[in-house]
Each structure stands twice: as C-alpha cells, then as structure tokens.
Scaffold this motif. Structure first.
Motif, PDB file in Angstrom:
ATOM      1  N   THR A 291      -1.246   4.704  -5.505  1.00 44.55           N
ATOM      2  CA  THR A 291      -1.691   3.405  -4.996  1.00 44.55           C
ATOM      3  C   THR A 291      -2.517   2.632  -6.019  1.00 44.55           C
ATOM      4  O   THR A 291      -3.104   3.233  -6.926  1.00 44.55           O
TER       5      THR A 291
ATOM      6  N   GLY B  50       0.867  -1.172   0.000  1.00 46.97           N
ATOM      7  CA  GLY B  50       0.000   0.000   0.000  1.00 46.97           C
ATOM      8  C   GLY B  50       0.906   1.225   0.000  1.00 46.97           C
ATOM      9  O   GLY B  50       2.083   1.136   0.370  1.00 46.97           O
ATOM     10  N   SER B  51       0.372   2.371  -0.427  1.00 48.25           N
ATOM     11  CA  SER B  51       1.224   3.570  -0.371  1.00 48.25           C
ATOM     12  C   SER B  51       1.414   3.992   1.086  1.00 48.25           C
ATOM     13  O   SER B  51       2.365   4.691   1.424  1.00 48.25           O
ATOM     14  N   ASN B  52       0.552   3.522   1.955  1.00 47.78           N
ATOM     15  CA  ASN B  52       0.705   3.710   3.398  1.00 47.78           C
ATOM     16  C   ASN B  52       2.108   3.288   3.869  1.00 47.78           C
ATOM     17  O   ASN B  52       2.759   3.971   4.664  1.00 47.78           O
TER      18      ASN B  52
ATOM     19  N   ASN C 263      -7.994  13.411   1.189  1.00 47.11           N
ATOM     20  CA  ASN C 263      -8.986  12.544   1.824  1.00 47.11           C
ATOM     21  C   ASN C 263      -9.014  12.949   3.290  1.00 47.11           C
ATOM     22  O   ASN C 263      -7.950  13.015   3.898  1.00 47.11           O
TER      23      ASN C 263
ATOM     24  N   ARG D  88      -2.931  -4.711  -1.169  1.00 43.88           N
ATOM     25  CA  ARG D  88      -1.953  -3.818  -0.590  1.00 43.88           C
ATOM     26  C   ARG D  88      -0.769  -3.590  -1.527  1.00 43.88           C
ATOM     27  O   ARG D  88       0.261  -4.238  -1.402  1.00 43.88           O
TER      28      ARG D  88
ATOM     29  N   ALA E  50      -3.139   9.500  -4.043  1.00 38.44           N
ATOM     30  CA  ALA E  50      -3.887   8.239  -3.983  1.00 38.44           C
ATOM     31  C   ALA E  50      -5.097   8.213  -4.922  1.00 38.44           C
ATOM     32  O   ALA E  50      -5.520   7.151  -5.372  1.00 38.44           O
ATOM     33  N   TYR E  51      -5.635   9.408  -5.223  1.00 38.69           N
ATOM     34  CA  TYR E  51      -6.860   9.458  -6.040  1.00 38.69           C
ATOM     35  C   TYR E  51      -6.641  10.128  -7.395  1.00 38.69           C
ATOM     36  O   TYR E  51      -7.602  10.505  -8.068  1.00 38.69           O
TER      37      TYR E  51
ATOM     38  N   PHE F 177      -5.196  13.251   5.607  1.00 41.43           N
ATOM     39  CA  PHE F 177      -5.241  11.801   5.759  1.00 41.43           C
ATOM     40  C   PHE F 177      -4.727  11.372   7.142  1.00 41.43           C
ATOM     41  O   PHE F 177      -3.657  11.793   7.581  1.00 41.43           O
TER      42      PHE F 177
ATOM     43  N   SER G 172      -4.865   0.801  -4.688  1.00 43.27           N
ATOM     44  CA  SER G 172      -6.020   0.491  -3.831  1.00 43.27           C
ATOM     45  C   SER G 172      -7.304   1.161  -4.269  1.00 43.27           C
ATOM     46  O   SER G 172      -8.388   0.675  -3.977  1.00 43.27           O
ATOM     47  N   LYS G 173      -7.216   2.303  -4.917  1.00 38.49           N
ATOM     48  CA  LYS G 173      -8.418   3.088  -5.159  1.00 38.49           C
ATOM     49  C   LYS G 173      -8.935   2.858  -6.576  1.00 38.49           C
ATOM     50  O   LYS G 173      -9.694   1.938  -6.789  1.00 38.49           O
TER      51      LYS G 173
ATOM     52  N   ALA H 240      -1.825  15.825   0.480  1.00 46.41           N
ATOM     53  CA  ALA H 240      -2.635  14.887  -0.301  1.00 46.41           C
ATOM     54  C   ALA H 240      -3.379  15.676  -1.363  1.00 46.41           C
ATOM     55  O   ALA H 240      -4.072  16.634  -1.059  1.00 46.41           O
TER      56      ALA H 240
ATOM     57  N   TYR I 296      -0.982  10.306   8.307  1.00 42.05           N
ATOM     58  CA  TYR I 296       0.170  11.205   8.516  1.00 42.05           C
ATOM     59  C   TYR I 296       0.510  11.369   9.999  1.00 42.05           C
ATOM     60  O   TYR I 296       1.669  11.179  10.375  1.00 42.05           O
TER      61      TYR I 296
ATOM     62  N   ASP J 168       0.938  13.085  -2.002  1.00 40.47           N
ATOM     63  CA  ASP J 168       0.160  11.848  -1.922  1.00 40.47           C
ATOM     64  C   ASP J 168      -0.967  11.922  -2.950  1.00 40.47           C
ATOM     65  O   ASP J 168      -1.926  12.681  -2.783  1.00 40.47           O
TER      66      ASP J 168
HETATM   67  C1  LIG Z   1      -6.340   5.405   0.706  1.00 42.68           C
HETATM   68  C2  LIG Z   1      -5.268   6.433   0.823  1.00 42.68           C
HETATM   69  C3  LIG Z   1      -3.905   6.111   0.806  1.00 42.68           C
HETATM   70  C4  LIG Z   1      -3.273   4.802   0.751  1.00 42.68           C
HETATM   71  O1  LIG Z   1      -3.873   3.689   0.699  1.00 42.68           O
HETATM   72  P1  LIG Z   1      -3.052   2.355   0.463  1.00 42.68           P
HETATM   73  O2  LIG Z   1      -4.137   1.377   0.379  1.00 42.68           O
HETATM   74  O3  LIG Z   1      -2.144   2.166   1.636  1.00 42.68           O
HETATM   75  O4  LIG Z   1      -2.273   2.531  -0.794  1.00 42.68           O
HETATM   76  C5  LIG Z   1      -2.986   7.134   0.862  1.00 42.68           C
HETATM   77  N1  LIG Z   1      -3.358   8.401   0.941  1.00 42.68           N
HETATM   78  C6  LIG Z   1      -4.638   8.751   0.959  1.00 42.68           C
HETATM   79  C7  LIG Z   1      -4.971  10.190   1.026  1.00 42.68           C
HETATM   80  C8  LIG Z   1      -5.639   7.782   0.920  1.00 42.68           C
HETATM   81  O5  LIG Z   1      -6.910   8.136   0.990  1.00 42.68           O
END
Ligand SMILES: *Cc1c(COP(=O)(O)O)cnc(C)c1O
Length: 367
Positions: free
Chosen positions: A225, A95-97, A168, A236, A197-198, A121, A227-228, A164, A124, A195
C-alpha cells in the motif's frame, strides 16, 4: 406489511461487524471544542507524504473532469521497473483493502473457507463474510501468526489464506525460513495472500521480501500500500503482485476506474522519492526505540513491533487510559474490536508527538 430490510440482507452480512476506524481528528475537535489534536490511531505517516507526491496530486487535479487511466499504466510501469516485474503481474487497488476484497469476490463463495489468524487485520473477516464464505481463525503464538495452527485448519474447502507480515495490530512478523516452510506445505491450489502493508518499515535481516517468493510459488498474491510508509492514506492506493493468471482473474471483478487520478499520479511520484521513504523509516526506528525505552521505565509491557505502531498492554485500565487520552486530545486505537481489550495500539509519531504521548500517560498516572 412493511419490509424488513435487515433480514432481507444476506445472512452472512447480518452477522458482520462494521470496521471501526480510528476517530478522525475533526470528530474529536467537534466533541471537545479544541484544535491541537494528535492522532496516533491509524498508522499514518507522521511526516505526511513526499513533496513530489503532493505536487503530482495537485497537478492531476487539473484534469479531474476526465476518467483516470483504468489500467494505471504509468504507475504499473513504475512499480514494474522498481521491482523487476511485468506490468501484467500487477493490479492496482483503491487502497490494498480493495485488493483483499477482489480476492474474496473472485475466489470465495458460500461453499468455501478462508483461513486467517486471530488478532489479524480486521478487514479479513469482513471481506470473507461479505461473500458468505466461512472464516477459519487460527490461534496465535506469542501474539503472532502460528503457521502450523493455520496449516491445521486447511480442509478441502479452503481457498484462501490471509497472512499479514508484519501483522496489524500486533506488529509481529514472520521470518523467511518459517514462511518458506509454510508455503511449501500449503496445498498449491490454495491462494496465499501476503499482506505487506508495513514492509517498507521492516529492517530485520530475516524479514522476507514477499515478491521473491513469486518466482517459486504460483499460489501467492502480495499486497502492498501507499497508505502507510508512503503517507498517502487519504488518496487510497495500493497494489497486488501475483501471477498473470491471478491478476487477470482479479481484474475481471475490479471496478473499471477503481483508483482515482490524483492517487495514481501521487503514488507514481512517491515511488521515486527514496529520500522521503528513508527519512520515514529512520524516524520510525528512532520512535520505536523511544517507545520501548519509555515503556520500560514505566514498567509497561508491549508486543515487540516492527511496524510503525505498537500494541501496549495497559491491563484493565486500557479503556480508561483511552478515554483520558481522548480528553487530552490524543487519539490512539482501542483494540476491543480485535478482542484485545487490555491493549491500546499507538502509532509511532514525530519525536514531539511521542514525547507528548508519554507526558499525557504520566499525567493520567498508572496506579
Ligand atoms: C492499513 C492496512 C492495510 C491497507 O490499507 P489501505 O489503506 O487499504 O491500503 C492492509 N493491511 C494491513 C495489515 C493494514 O494495516
């Protein structure tokens, strides 16, 4: 004497709040004893994922007795080809997390500070506090990042700034001009984490491609990521793009096999399925329009979003609405953990899911 393992923990960890995830479908099923639950809580792709990705993950399962490729050669090569990068500019994450945490581990310590925005987010503060660094939180402008307020928090201890784009849980975004101006003003020894992610969902012409800034600024790390929009949240996998030096440093604190084999295979296949991504983007665009229209009809306000989710203002009734929706089998996200108690964040679903959401809202009533 018994040992107190709470107070044995690092001070900064003692004051941490664990991340509150969206309620899993299985959990609500157990609680309610029903089975047709709709989850609009975690910004997952309502279309699932690419068939090609699923196929690749299934195939990779045949070899799970073997460690995955710790270097992620094939996925990095695919990403490098797609975005015109060198593989050495890429790091893969669970995941980017995972990458956000690597940044904290490699660049922050008890003497340093990290800046991020209020209502940003929730990972952080966790990443920053977990390594004992100080979180400096900037106020927002119209629910979004206020870049001048962020700049004003820079001190000689600042090491990292997290942004971000879009954000989010607010869905707000920064345009190319304002972000560039900000990057020009940030001292160049401070690492700016963009970041994204979207990003795959955003269609605004002024929305910047973070990767394009890499040629101009050496102090940027872009995280993205699967994930989205790619619909692979359960596997992940995410990635970071930066200079070779930054990537080299992050790699030193990375677990050797941080991304599993089915995830690597699925992500690589997902990248090649442009049709799935377009379909996802189109569904989301229509869904966002439907939400704005449906909210307007009901006199409900929301923060204008470019993501695949929307933060809706239910005023003082937000928690009640959240609870009632749960009873009706709809999971959305309370924004209490984000200090936005009047808001619920709702993921844009399929057409049917979106209609269902408003049917349930009407049943609950807004009076
Ligand atoms: C969902 C999200 C991520 C990361 O999600 P991963 O599933 O770990 O890749 C990162 N930044 C933001 C702002 C998100 O909403």
């Amino acid at each position: 004497m018994t040992c107190d393992f709470y107070h044995q923990a690092n001070k900064s960890v003692q004051s941490l709040q664990a991340y509150a995830p969206g309620k899993p479908i299985s959990e609500l099923e157990r609680e309610l004893g029903i089975d047709n639950i709709t989850k609009l809580a975690s910004n997952e792709n309502p279309l699932g994922c690419s068939k090609k990705a699923l196929e690749a993950a299934r195939k990779a399962l045949e070899d799970i007795s073997l460690y995955p490729d710790g270097n992620g050669f094939a996925l990095k090569t695919a990403l490098a080809n797609k975005y015109g990068l060198q593989a050495s500019q890429l790091i893969l994450g669970n995941g980017s997390n995972d990458i956000l945490e690597l940044v904290a581990r490699a660049y922050l310590n008890e003497q340093s500070e990290a800046i991020f925005s209020q209502y940003a987010f929730a990972v952080y503060p966790i990443a920053v506090q977990a390594v004992g660094a100080k979180a400096c939180i900037s106020p927002v402008k119209d629910w979004g990042h206020d870049l001048s307020a962020m700049l004003a928090l820079v001190t000689d201890k600042t090491k990292v700034i997290f942004i971000a784009n879009p954000n989010n849980p607010t869905g707000t975004w920064l345009g190319e001009g304002e972000l560039r101006q900000f990057l020009e003003q940030v001292p160049d020894h401070i690492l700016v984490v963009l970041d994204e992610a979207y990003c795959e969902y955003v269609e605004e012409s002024e929305y910047p491609d973070g990767l394009a800034f890499l040629a101009e600024f050496e102090n940027i790390l872009v995280t993205r990521t699967f994930s989205k929009a790619y619909g692979l949240a359960g596997l992940r996998v995410g990635y970071g793009v930066a200079s070779e030096t930054i990537i080299d440093i992050l790699n030193r604190v990375r677990q050797p096999f941080n991304v599993n084999a089915p995830a690597l295979a699925a992500a690589e296949a997902a990248l090649s399925d442009g049709a799935f991504l377009s379909e996802s983007r189109e569904l989301n665009r229509k869904g966002l329009c439907f939400f704005m229209k449906s909210l307007g009809i009901r006199g409900l306000n929301a923060i204008p979003s470019v993501g695949n989710f929307i933060a809706i203002d239910f005023g003082e009734r937000a928690q009640l609405v959240n609870d009632e929706l749960l009873k009706k089998g709809i999971i959305v996200r309370s924004l209490i953990p984000y200090q936005m108690p009047n808001f619920l964040r709702v993921t844009i679903g399929t057409e049917q899911e979106n209609i269902l959401f408003f049917e349930k809202i009407d049943e609950i009533g807004l009076a």
